[in-house]
Design a protein around this motif. Structure first.
Motif, PDB file in Angstrom:
ATOM      1  N   UNK A 166       0.844  -1.187   0.000  1.00 45.39           N
ATOM      2  CA  UNK A 166       0.000   0.000   0.000  1.00 45.39           C
ATOM      3  C   UNK A 166       0.879   1.235   0.000  1.00 45.39           C
ATOM      4  N   UNK A 167       0.283   2.372  -0.343  1.00 44.81           N
ATOM      5  CA  UNK A 167       1.059   3.605  -0.501  1.00 44.81           C
ATOM      6  C   UNK A 167       0.294   4.803   0.030  1.00 44.81           C
ATOM      7  N   UNK A 168       1.043   5.823   0.433  1.00 48.98           N
ATOM      8  CA  UNK A 168       0.459   7.085   0.898  1.00 48.98           C
ATOM      9  C   UNK A 168       1.474   8.193   0.651  1.00 48.98           C
ATOM     10  N   UNK A 169       1.009   9.432   0.734  1.00 48.47           N
ATOM     11  CA  UNK A 169       1.885  10.588   0.548  1.00 48.47           C
ATOM     12  C   UNK A 169       1.946  11.383   1.845  1.00 48.47           C
ATOM     13  N   UNK A 170       3.161  11.627   2.334  1.00 44.05           N
ATOM     14  CA  UNK A 170       3.345  12.424   3.541  1.00 44.05           C
ATOM     15  C   UNK A 170       4.609  13.269   3.380  1.00 44.05           C
ATOM     16  N   UNK A 171       4.506  14.528   3.767  1.00 44.29           N
ATOM     17  CA  UNK A 171       5.654  15.438   3.711  1.00 44.29           C
ATOM     18  C   UNK A 171       6.278  15.465   2.318  1.00 44.29           C
ATOM     19  N   UNK A 172       5.423  15.500   1.286  1.00 37.46           N
ATOM     20  CA  UNK A 172       5.848  15.557  -0.110  1.00 37.46           C
ATOM     21  C   UNK A 172       6.663  14.327  -0.534  1.00 37.46           C
ATOM     22  N   UNK A 173       6.433  13.216   0.156  1.00 39.20           N
ATOM     23  CA  UNK A 173       7.138  11.966  -0.127  1.00 39.20           C
ATOM     24  C   UNK A 173       6.134  10.829  -0.274  1.00 39.20           C
ATOM     25  N   UNK A 174       6.291  10.022  -1.319  1.00 41.58           N
ATOM     26  CA  UNK A 174       5.472   8.827  -1.487  1.00 41.58           C
ATOM     27  C   UNK A 174       6.093   7.702  -0.670  1.00 41.58           C
ATOM     28  N   UNK A 175       5.291   7.044   0.153  1.00 40.35           N
ATOM     29  CA  UNK A 175       5.760   5.934   0.976  1.00 40.35           C
ATOM     30  C   UNK A 175       4.994   4.676   0.591  1.00 40.35           C
ATOM     31  N   UNK A 176       5.731   3.596   0.311  1.00 41.04           N
ATOM     32  CA  UNK A 176       5.146   2.298  -0.017  1.00 41.04           C
ATOM     33  C   UNK A 176       5.646   1.286   1.006  1.00 41.04           C
ATOM     34  N   UNK A 177       4.727   0.519   1.603  1.00 41.22           N
ATOM     35  CA  UNK A 177       5.102  -0.417   2.673  1.00 41.22           C
ATOM     36  C   UNK A 177       4.495  -1.794   2.463  1.00 41.22           C
ATOM     37  N   UNK A 178       5.215  -2.787   2.979  1.00 40.77           N
ATOM     38  CA  UNK A 178       4.721  -4.153   2.967  1.00 40.77           C
ATOM     39  C   UNK A 178       4.632  -4.734   1.579  1.00 40.77           C
ATOM     40  N   UNK A 179       3.875  -5.819   1.452  1.00 42.72           N
ATOM     41  CA  UNK A 179       3.687  -6.445   0.158  1.00 42.72           C
ATOM     42  C   UNK A 179       4.258  -7.853   0.090  1.00 42.72           C
ATOM     43  N   UNK A 180       4.239  -8.382  -1.108  1.00 40.14           N
ATOM     44  CA  UNK A 180       4.599  -9.781  -1.341  1.00 40.14           C
ATOM     45  C   UNK A 180       5.437  -9.884  -2.612  1.00 40.14           C
ATOM     46  N   UNK A 181       6.493 -10.712  -2.549  1.00 42.46           N
ATOM     47  CA  UNK A 181       7.336 -10.984  -3.718  1.00 42.46           C
ATOM     48  C   UNK A 181       7.050 -12.413  -4.149  1.00 42.46           C
ATOM     49  N   UNK A 182       6.352 -12.578  -5.267  1.00 42.03           N
ATOM     50  CA  UNK A 182       5.911 -13.905  -5.685  1.00 42.03           C
ATOM     51  C   UNK A 182       7.086 -14.805  -6.092  1.00 42.03           C
ATOM     52  N   UNK A 183       8.130 -14.229  -6.656  1.00 45.63           N
ATOM     53  CA  UNK A 183       9.263 -15.038  -7.124  1.00 45.63           C
ATOM     54  C   UNK A 183       9.941 -15.773  -5.973  1.00 45.63           C
ATOM     55  N   UNK A 184      10.025 -15.099  -4.827  1.00 48.39           N
ATOM     56  CA  UNK A 184      10.697 -15.700  -3.668  1.00 48.39           C
ATOM     57  C   UNK A 184       9.728 -16.123  -2.575  1.00 48.39           C
ATOM     58  N   UNK A 185       8.417 -15.969  -2.826  1.00 51.46           N
ATOM     59  CA  UNK A 185       7.393 -16.287  -1.824  1.00 51.46           C
ATOM     60  C   UNK A 185       7.705 -15.583  -0.501  1.00 51.46           C
ATOM     61  N   UNK A 186       7.969 -14.290  -0.580  1.00 50.78           N
ATOM     62  CA  UNK A 186       8.411 -13.523   0.583  1.00 50.78           C
ATOM     63  C   UNK A 186       7.405 -12.424   0.931  1.00 50.78           C
ATOM     64  N   UNK A 187       7.027 -12.382   2.188  1.00 51.24           N
ATOM     65  CA  UNK A 187       6.195 -11.304   2.710  1.00 51.24           C
ATOM     66  C   UNK A 187       7.106 -10.231   3.283  1.00 51.24           C
ATOM     67  N   UNK A 188       6.800  -8.971   2.980  1.00 49.83           N
ATOM     68  CA  UNK A 188       7.725  -7.877   3.265  1.00 49.83           C
ATOM     69  C   UNK A 188       7.277  -7.019   4.443  1.00 49.83           C
ATOM     70  N   UNK A 189       8.275  -6.474   5.160  1.00 45.30           N
ATOM     71  CA  UNK A 189       8.011  -5.426   6.154  1.00 45.30           C
ATOM     72  C   UNK A 189       8.733  -4.131   5.798  1.00 45.30           C
TER      73      UNK A 189
END
Length: 209
Positions: free
Chosen positions: A12-35
């Motif tokens: 997911x993503x949001x904009x704060x202090x004129x900066x786009x921030x993207x957090x978390x998610x999943x990498x299907x190639x490595x079956x990895x959940x991200x923090x």
């Protein structure tokens, strides 16, 4: 615009202090959940890594309150299932801090800021939810409010400021219905209007002309 450093899904993503921030998610190639979180600087056209969330997760809500504070809410991991944890990003220390947890564990929910509070509704977990709750950032407290009429997952929650109503749009399982929330009566009502298609996992926002 440069691509992200990590190819991530259901983040997911949001904009704060004129900066786009993207957090978390999943990498299907490595079956990895991200923090991990990536920040995009509009001035330099570069992505850089910020502080990590405390949990690896997908399908979280990322929302900015009053343009100053970023919250990461809920999410999913196959080991724990749906989550009710909440973290707040401090712009000064550039660290994530745990906050009060939601009453309900949920992911792929609707989330927005309305009447100076964070509203979270629906989402996956336990067969799906129609329940809603609000977060008061000053009191650091979640309060249940009136439930939606239908269970909705991967739907959109948007605010229309002119009539001070909250709109729940579409969602899974294959909905084109729209519900309206009136904070004065604490009740949801089905709108006579519908979306042109049955939609879920789509984008929606409010534009003022």
């Amino acid at each position: 615009m440069k691509p992200l450093n990590i190819m991530r899904e259901v983040s997911n993503a949001a904009v704060i202090n004129n900066t786009i921030v993207v957090c978390g998610g999943y990498v299907s190639k490595s079956d990895e959940y991200l923090n991990s979180c990536e920040h995009y600087s509009i001035e330099t056209n570069d992505w850089y890594f910020g502080s990590n969330l405390s949990e690896n997760k997908t399908d979280l809500a990322l929302v900015v309150h009053n343009g100053l504070v970023l919250y990461a809410i809920g999410g999913y991991h196959p080991t724990t299932g749906a989550m009710n944890t909440v973290e707040r990003y401090d712009l000064v220390s550039r660290q994530w801090k745990p906050m009060a947890s939601m009453h309900t564990k949920r992911y792929s929910m609707g989330c927005t800021v309305f009447m100076d509070k964070i509203y979270v509704c629906g989402g996956g977990g336990g067969g799906g939810h129609n329940t809603c709750e609000t977060y008061d950032p000053i009191a650091n407290q979640w309060t249940p409010i009136g439930s939606m009429i239908e269970k909705r997952i991967e739907f959109r929650l948007v605010v229309h400021g002119d009539n001070q109503l909250l709109y729940a749009l579409g969602g899974f399982p294959y909905l084109n219905s729209i519900e309206l929330y009136d904070y004065r009566s604490n009740q949801w009502h089905t709108s006579s209007q519908t979306l042109p298609y049955e939609l879920f996992a789509f984008g929606a926002t409010t534009l003022y002309y």
